[in-house]
Write a protein that holds these residues in place. Structure first.
Motif, PDB file in Angstrom:
ATOM      1  N   VAL A 103       0.842  -1.207   0.000  1.00  0.00           N
ATOM      2  CA  VAL A 103       0.000   0.000   0.000  1.00  0.00           C
ATOM      3  C   VAL A 103       0.875   1.255   0.000  1.00  0.00           C
ATOM      4  N   ILE A 104       1.883   1.271   0.855  1.00  0.00           N
ATOM      5  CA  ILE A 104       2.773   2.434   0.920  1.00  0.00           C
ATOM      6  C   ILE A 104       3.538   2.588  -0.385  1.00  0.00           C
ATOM      7  N   GLY A 105       4.068   1.488  -0.895  1.00  0.00           N
ATOM      8  CA  GLY A 105       4.794   1.542  -2.162  1.00  0.00           C
ATOM      9  C   GLY A 105       3.913   2.012  -3.302  1.00  0.00           C
ATOM     10  N   GLY A 106       2.660   1.581  -3.307  1.00  0.00           N
ATOM     11  CA  GLY A 106       1.724   2.019  -4.332  1.00  0.00           C
ATOM     12  C   GLY A 106       1.489   3.515  -4.292  1.00  0.00           C
ATOM     13  N   ALA A 107       1.485   4.069  -3.091  1.00  0.00           N
ATOM     14  CA  ALA A 107       1.296   5.517  -2.946  1.00  0.00           C
ATOM     15  C   ALA A 107       2.561   6.270  -3.338  1.00  0.00           C
ATOM     16  N   LEU A 108       3.725   5.697  -3.069  1.00  0.00           N
ATOM     17  CA  LEU A 108       4.983   6.370  -3.369  1.00  0.00           C
ATOM     18  C   LEU A 108       5.337   6.322  -4.845  1.00  0.00           C
TER      19      LEU A 108
END
Length: 159
Positions: A103-108
């Protein structure tokens, strides 16, 4: 106790304070790279993080952490945020950690980062964990007395 020892203790204390401020600033930078609460993208991101992170995500969720989450830094409670980050990460299962990283990687990946989403998320989690640990370690040192430092230096000198 002589002037040289006092100078070394003062130097070590100044390094701890500077290091603690730098680590806290870095922790804020990590969160600043995430979608902002109150925006459409932020609401979707934080909801997704809650979905995959479960109860652990409540430690860093803006709705639960409250508005003053980062204001604690300016009021001398640097370890409070670091503790919340470590509680969040420590309560994640391996499966949740992978999902949270995704999820974090997708946002970054929508930013200026070159690497792939899941890998960026793993980097963010590792960096947040290490930085939060550094904040707590520096905060512990700040509570040490001059006698504690002297005892530490003597013990290592006599080893």
């Amino acid at each position: 106790m002589d002037t040289e020892l006092v100078a070394r203790i003062a130097s070590a204390a100044a390094c701890d304070v500077s290091y603690n401020h730098a680590a806290n600033g870095h922790l804020v930078d990590l969160f600043a790279a995430l979608p902002l609460p109150g925006t459409t993208e932020g609401e979707e991101f934080w909801a997704a993080l809650r979905d995959v992170g479960g109860d652990a995500a409540l430690y860093i969720d803006p709705a639960n952490a409250g508005g003053p989450f980062f204001n604690y830094l300016t009021h001398g409670n640097e370890a409070g945020i670091a503790s919340r980050v470590l509680d969040f990460l420590g309560k994640l299962t391996d499966q949740q950690r992978d999902a949270v990283g995704g999820v974090i990687g997708g946002a970054l990946k929508h930013g200026t980062f070159v690497a792939s989403g899941p890998y960026l998320g793993k980097l963010w989690l590792r960096d947040a964990e290490t930085t939060a640990w550094h904040v707590l370690l520096a905060s512990r040192r700040r509570n040490e007395t001059e006698d504690d430092r002297k005892r530490f230096l003597e013990a290592w000198s006599n080893a």
